[in-house]
Write a protein that holds these residues in place. Structure first.
Motif, PDB file in Angstrom:
ATOM      1  N   LEU A 504       0.852  -1.184   0.000  1.00  0.00           N
ATOM      2  CA  LEU A 504       0.000   0.000   0.000  1.00  0.00           C
ATOM      3  C   LEU A 504       0.890   1.237   0.000  1.00  0.00           C
ATOM      4  CD1 LEU A 504      -2.777   1.401   0.344  1.00  0.00           C
ATOM      5  CD2 LEU A 504      -2.482   1.135   2.820  1.00  0.00           C
ATOM      6  N   LEU A 505       0.732   2.075  -1.015  1.00  0.00           N
ATOM      7  CA  LEU A 505       1.529   3.286  -1.149  1.00  0.00           C
ATOM      8  C   LEU A 505       0.649   4.514  -0.975  1.00  0.00           C
ATOM      9  CD1 LEU A 505       3.616   2.284  -4.318  1.00  0.00           C
ATOM     10  CD2 LEU A 505       4.204   1.924  -1.905  1.00  0.00           C
ATOM     11  N   LYS A 511      -3.586   9.937  -1.446  1.00  0.00           N
ATOM     12  CA  LYS A 511      -4.333   8.863  -2.095  1.00  0.00           C
ATOM     13  C   LYS A 511      -3.715   7.500  -1.775  1.00  0.00           C
ATOM     14  CE  LYS A 511      -6.156  11.366  -6.111  1.00  0.00           C
ATOM     15  NZ  LYS A 511      -6.143  11.451  -7.594  1.00  0.00           N
ATOM     16  N   CYS A 512      -4.584   6.517  -1.595  1.00  0.00           N
ATOM     17  CA  CYS A 512      -4.126   5.141  -1.388  1.00  0.00           C
ATOM     18  C   CYS A 512      -3.911   4.477  -2.743  1.00  0.00           C
ATOM     19  CB  CYS A 512      -5.155   4.362  -0.585  1.00  0.00           C
ATOM     20  SG  CYS A 512      -5.317   4.910   1.126  1.00  0.00           S
ATOM     21  N   GLY A 518      -0.235  -0.098  -9.316  1.00  0.00           N
ATOM     22  CA  GLY A 518       0.072   1.316  -9.485  1.00  0.00           C
ATOM     23  C   GLY A 518      -1.158   2.198  -9.585  1.00  0.00           C
ATOM     24  N   MET A 519      -2.301   1.676  -9.202  1.00  0.00           N
ATOM     25  CA  MET A 519      -3.569   2.387  -9.347  1.00  0.00           C
ATOM     26  C   MET A 519      -4.130   2.781  -7.983  1.00  0.00           C
ATOM     27  SD  MET A 519      -4.236   2.489 -12.619  1.00  0.00           S
ATOM     28  CE  MET A 519      -6.018   2.743 -12.718  1.00  0.00           C
ATOM     29  N   GLN A 523     -11.142   6.305  -4.858  1.00  0.00           N
ATOM     30  CA  GLN A 523     -12.306   6.771  -5.609  1.00  0.00           C
ATOM     31  C   GLN A 523     -13.353   5.681  -5.823  1.00  0.00           C
ATOM     32  OE1 GLN A 523      -9.485   5.845  -6.856  1.00  0.00           O
ATOM     33  NE2 GLN A 523      -9.807   4.675  -8.729  1.00  0.00           N
ATOM     34  N   LEU A 524     -13.014   4.435  -5.515  1.00  0.00           N
ATOM     35  CA  LEU A 524     -13.943   3.338  -5.755  1.00  0.00           C
ATOM     36  C   LEU A 524     -15.057   3.324  -4.712  1.00  0.00           C
ATOM     37  CD1 LEU A 524     -11.427   0.451  -6.576  1.00  0.00           C
ATOM     38  CD2 LEU A 524     -12.676   1.899  -8.186  1.00  0.00           C
ATOM     39  N   THR A 525     -16.170   2.731  -5.098  1.00  0.00           N
ATOM     40  CA  THR A 525     -17.276   2.496  -4.176  1.00  0.00           C
ATOM     41  C   THR A 525     -17.763   1.071  -4.373  1.00  0.00           C
ATOM     42  OG1 THR A 525     -19.077   3.126  -5.681  1.00  0.00           O
ATOM     43  CG2 THR A 525     -17.967   4.919  -4.494  1.00  0.00           C
ATOM     44  N   ARG A 526     -18.713   0.661  -3.589  1.00  0.00           N
ATOM     45  CA  ARG A 526     -19.266  -0.677  -3.731  1.00  0.00           C
ATOM     46  C   ARG A 526     -19.995  -0.855  -5.061  1.00  0.00           C
ATOM     47  NH1 ARG A 526     -21.538  -1.711   2.509  1.00  0.00           N
ATOM     48  NH2 ARG A 526     -19.452  -1.895   3.457  1.00  0.00           N
TER      49      ARG A 526
END
Length: 752
Positions: A504-505, A511-512, A518-519, A523-526
């Protein structure tokens, strides 16, 4: 002991040995092995020849003409097993393989048509009754194909048919079956058992078949027990490219069979390979020289003064003398590291790269041997080149012309022998048939196995002497040693076993980011998981109490029946609970898991299977979960570390074998306080269920645990003690050691 030849004195970054095979192992069953009917003009069974009529073939027929003729014959005689066999066999061997669709058969595939030859509802007489040879070939091929599809019960059925036909209708004395078929039965473990009864039956059946064949070789010394590789290569599609791979089914599933005596089963597997393919057994010249020197040195050490000898005679237990390390002055210990999993991002490369990269190059001369069974060069893990020209990397392939002989890999063994390694470390001996076979050879005086795949090799200790493991993840030594044929060498308790770097960077603006893809994933959700039902997609996050997500994204082959009761128990105690599991993307066996879990009492409306995810998507899935469920009995290692980096609670129930105790070891080593450990580590099924539900439903408690994990997780990374402990073990078991030689004595002989 002989030292390095000039040929390898020059340092090199990388080189390749062999050429890339045009027939990847995974595609053997698409082999275009051109056969019309049965083209063999003779059966050569266990050394006895018997002529059989060759199938009539019209001259000047093109493949298209042959196919049309066979299709017309089938149309005229649809209930004739022989007609079905000829058409399906032609399609399999000359028109595209097992899954090729055949016109005029209601869109049946070639394999489906071949299977129908043994269905009394579709044929008047079963193929094996009317045509024994054809029946054997058909049933054997079906059985091997079904094994590739992980259809264990179907594979067993048809391999048994093939064995019985070969025994009762083809063998000279009607007393033994064809050896390759017997080997498959003796090495078959069901990858997706439906119950623990199936688990136990699979092991018992495998053991029975194995002992029966071993007895034929060693006790009865039956004159007709012989694997006829030439005949099988001519007649059995998929056999010729690699007979060992065709006959010896993978040992990989054994690491999930926690109810079995794994050391015993692995050793039976080794014995079968050694008896059926004796060419694989080889000892390098410099190893023989080492053995001779050891005998002299040990004999000298046993020559004691009378008083010392008398004291020794009074010892209750006389231990085997320890090997004598040969002095090599200031030369380096030559260490070969052999693996089929050196690709970037592979879990084994990720696990061991930090250690291997940091071994002291003033003590160790490191060469990486990359065996390409299912991979190609071009995306190697970064640690392989981290030390520049100080290390060597050699790629090994199977050559295109290396066919019809299981011992083709001896060519690679001979090339490795030229390095004259002092030690060889195998990272993943039970994950690749290439590395498993190389491990049957003695290519270095000391050979070591380790936990890239956490199960013993089963090889005799004279061949593979040691297994490097981690005391924090093993039962007490007296018990854990029984799980291995090798001698256990343990990274001690209180020490971490690997040199880890975060997955985890932190990116711009906090931002995680997943290091693996590398992504970012903040911003993701369920809603970004379309396979999940609307009730989950429309839910909020773990802080909301409308729904509780229990996530266990272990690979499907790890999810054995023991886990079903745990999962169902959690859902029964938490009415708001929903489970997210890994779908079987490869062989389509998700239905078997659903069948098992329904039988275990799960509410299947709350059990959801999703496909493999990109690394950053998987990280978000962990982040949005209430609780991560460690699978049982085989648990997580990489998955646990990723979840812990996010501060998520992983509930675990340590099992008997190493692969089910990683999470326990990590919790014990990162400095988590005892109170928090008690909340996530269970000692029974009931505790596992209770702890998971308590964390899943009690937001305040969960937050406390997550804060504690985030507080100590930095302790997981960059711990040099792991490198130091590995070096201690390697230096302790090495056959040679660096040491200063007296000026009046030749360097390297002060102890011998």
């Amino acid at each position: 002991m002989a030292r390095s030849s000039k040929k390898h004195a020059t340092k090199m970054k990388s080189r390749q040995s062999g050429s890339k095979s045009s027939m990847p192992i995974g595609k053997l069953f698409k082999l275009a092995f051109f056969v019309v009917g049965i083209v063999a003009t003779a059966i050569i069974f266990v050394g006895v020849s018997a002529k059989v009529p060759q199938q009539h073939q019209q001259q000047q027929e093109t493949p298209e003409m042959i196919g049309k003729r066979l299709a017309n014959d089938f149309k005229k005689r649809p209930r004739d097993a022989n007609a079905r066999f000829l058409l399906s066999w032609f399609a399999i061997t000359a028109q595209g393989g097992m899954d090729a669709k055949i016109g005029g058969t209601k869109n049946m595939s070639a394999m489906e048509l071949l299977v129908s030859c043994f269905d009394v509802k579709q044929v008047d007489q079963l193929l094996g009754e009317s045509e024994p040879l054809k029946g054997f070939l058909a049933a054997s091929l079906i059985g091997r194909y079904m094994q590739e599809k992980r259809e264990g019960e179907m594979s067993l059925k048809y391999l048994t048919i093939a064995y019985n036909i070969s025994k009762e209708k083809m063998s000279p004395q009607r007393d033994i079956g064809e050896v390759c078929t017997h080997l498959q039965l003796a090495t078959q473990l069901d990858s997706y058992p439906l119950s623990n009864d199936h688990v136990d039956a699979s092991v018992a059946r495998m053991e029975e078949w194995a002992n029966k064949l071993i007895d034929l070789y060693t006790v009865e010394q039956h004159k007709d027990v012989h694997l006829n590789q030439e005949w099988m290569s001519q007649n059995m599609p998929g056999f010729g490219p690699d007979p060992y791979w065709h006959c010896m089914l993978p040992l990989f599933p054994l690491s999930f069979y926690y109810r079995a005596d794994v050391a015993k089963i692995a050793n039976l597997n080794y014995q079968l390979g050694a008896l059926a393919f004796p060419k694989l057994l080889y000892t390098a010249k410099h190893v023989l020289e080492y053995d001779a020197e050891q005998q002299v040195a040990i004999q000298a050490s046993l020559t004691l003064p009378d008083e010392a000898s008398a004291m020794k005679d009074n010892d209750a237990e006389e231990k085997k003398p320890a090997p004598v390390q040969k002095c090599i002055g200031d030369k380096k210990i030559k260490l070969g590291v052999i693996s089929s999993t050196f690709s970037r991002g592979h879990s084994v490369a990720e696990d061991f790269g930090g250690i291997l990269q940091r071994l002291d190059r003033s003590k160790f001369d490191v060469t990486y041997a990359y065996t390409h069974e299912r991979s190609t060069p071009g995306d190697e893990a970064g640690f392989l080149s981290a030390n520049g020209d100080a290390d060597k990397l050699v790629h090994y392939y199977k050559k295109q012309d290396e066919v019809n002989d299981a011992a083709w890999i001896r060519r690679i063994g001979k090339e490795i022998e030229e390095f004259q390694f002092d030690m060889i470390l195998y990272l993943d001996m039970t994950m690749s048939s290439y590395t498993r076979r190389l491990g049957m050879e003695r290519l270095a005086p000391v050979q070591i196995n380790t936990h890239g795949h956490p199960v013993t090799s089963g090889h005799p200790r004279e061949t593979i002497q040691h297994f490097v493991s981690w005391a924090e993840a093993e039962l007490p030594l007296e018990e854990s040693q029984t799980h291995y044929t090798e001698e256990l060498q343990l990274i001690p308790k209180g020490k971490i076993h690997q040199y880890y770097t975060p997955r985890l960077l932190e990116g711009d603006n906090g931002k995680c980011i997943s290091r693996m893809s590398g992504m970012p994933f903040d911003q993701l959700t369920r809603k970004d998981f379309p396979e999940l039902p609307a009730i989950i997609q429309n839910s909020g996050n773990p802080d909301d109490d409308d729904i509780h997500l229990y996530v266990s994204m272990q690979k499907p082959q790890k999810v054995f029946p023991d886990f079903d009761e745990l999962l169902c128990g959690v859902l029964q105690k938490d009415p708001k609970g929903h489970a997210i599991l890994h779908k079987d993307d490869v062989t389509g066996h998700t239905g078997r898991f659903q069948q098992r879990m329904k039988a275990a009492g799960c509410d299947m409306d709350r059990v959801h299977f999703i496909s493999s995810q990109m690394p950053h998507q998987l990280m978000y899935l962990y982040k949005t979960a209430n609780v991560i469920l460690d699978s049982y009995p085989a648990g997580g290692c990489t998955t646990t570390r990723e979840a812990l980096e996010l501060g998520k609670a992983v509930v675990t129930w340590p099992a008997r074998l190493l692969g089910g105790r990683w999470t326990l070891g990590l919790y014990n080593t990162i400095g988590l306080d005892s109170e928090t450990r008690d909340l996530v580590i269970a000692n029974s099924k009931e505790e596992y269920i209770a702890k998971a539900v308590e964390l899943g439903t009690n937001q305040s408690l969960r937050k406390t645990v997550e804060e504690q994990i985030l507080k100590v997780i930095p302790n997981l990374f960059g711990r040099k003690e792991a490198v130091e402990e590995w070096e201690k073990i390697l230096l302790r078991v090495s056959p040679v050691k660096q040491c200063a030689a007296p000026e009046d004595e030749p360097t390297g002989n002060d102890e011998l």
